[in-house]
Design a protein around this motif. Structure first.
Motif, PDB file in Angstrom:
ATOM      1  N   THR A 103      14.638  14.542  16.667  1.00  0.00           N
ATOM      2  CA  THR A 103      14.388  13.639  15.554  1.00  0.00           C
ATOM      3  C   THR A 103      15.720  13.514  14.820  1.00  0.00           C
ATOM      4  O   THR A 103      16.262  14.516  14.343  1.00  0.00           O
ATOM      5  CB  THR A 103      13.293  14.165  14.618  1.00  0.00           C
ATOM      6  OG1 THR A 103      12.091  14.317  15.381  1.00  0.00           O
ATOM      7  CG2 THR A 103      13.049  13.205  13.469  1.00  0.00           C
ATOM      8  N   VAL A 105      17.633  12.119  11.727  1.00  0.00           N
ATOM      9  CA  VAL A 105      17.464  11.627  10.360  1.00  0.00           C
ATOM     10  C   VAL A 105      18.858  11.275   9.853  1.00  0.00           C
ATOM     11  O   VAL A 105      19.678  12.164   9.628  1.00  0.00           O
ATOM     12  CB  VAL A 105      16.807  12.687   9.447  1.00  0.00           C
ATOM     13  CG1 VAL A 105      16.660  12.150   8.032  1.00  0.00           C
ATOM     14  CG2 VAL A 105      15.462  13.121  10.014  1.00  0.00           C
ATOM     15  N   THR A 110      15.176   7.120  10.297  1.00  0.00           N
ATOM     16  CA  THR A 110      14.759   8.268  11.102  1.00  0.00           C
ATOM     17  C   THR A 110      14.289   7.746  12.449  1.00  0.00           C
ATOM     18  O   THR A 110      13.559   6.758  12.517  1.00  0.00           O
ATOM     19  CB  THR A 110      13.614   9.029  10.407  1.00  0.00           C
ATOM     20  OG1 THR A 110      14.077   9.503   9.144  1.00  0.00           O
ATOM     21  CG2 THR A 110      13.124  10.192  11.247  1.00  0.00           C
TER      22      THR A 110
END
Length: 174
Positions: A103, A105, A110
């Motif tokens: 993930t 960010v 995101t």
């Protein structure tokens, strides 16, 4: 006539600028990478800004020709938290690796990537942060590891590359 085989014994070339440190072991999942220097700087600047603006709001004159009303003082003091909220965007970036993938960010966006989507992790000389080569041909900036972090950033990029290599390995190892 003698054969000259000096060309067979060439001196090693310069170190590969694209190489990253190889960790002793692959980090355990979940793993989070974030730029500590940036977070500390944003916290320090935000704290100083808020304290300064509150102090100034308290000492502004409340009488005379340049008098500030209570609502004006409150609005002035509120600028600190408002600006700090914008600065928070600089402290927001991180990379979270888990069993499903990464993930990413960044300041305003995101994005989740499955392991198979990631072809390579790069932190080349001159790159401001890690760049991920994706199977789509795109290059995705991953601001959670920033080159300004020096050796720690290169170490983190090496760990991230090891995670990607570990989770994208195929039976043919291609």
């Amino acid at each position: 006539m003698t054969d000259n085989h000096d060309h067979d014994h060439q001196a090693p070339g310069p170190l590969d600028p694209y190489s990253l440190p190889v960790p002793d072991r692959v980090p355990q999942l979940p793993a989070t990478f974030r730029p500590q220097r940036t977070r500390i700087a944003v916290l320090a600047v935000s704290t100083a800004l808020i304290v300064t603006l509150v102090v100034v709001a308290l000492i502004l004159p409340d009488t005379g020709s340049t008098a500030w009303s209570v609502p004006e003082r409150v609005a002035f003091a509120a600028l600190g938290p408002a600006i700090s909220a914008g600065l928070y965007l600089l402290a927001r970036p991180k990379i979270v690796a888990d069993e499903r993938g990464l993930t990413i960010v960044n300041t305003a966006r995101t994005q989740h990537l499955e392991w198979a989507q990631i072809v390579r992790v790069n932190l080349r000389p001159g790159d401001p942060w890690v760049l991920l080569d994706l199977d789509s041909g795109e290059v995705l900036p991953a601001m959670g590891i920033q080159a300004s972090g020096g050796k720690a950033a290169r170490k983190a990029a090496g760990e991230l590359r090891a995670l990607v290599d570990e989770h994208t390995r195929t039976e043919r190892d291609d």
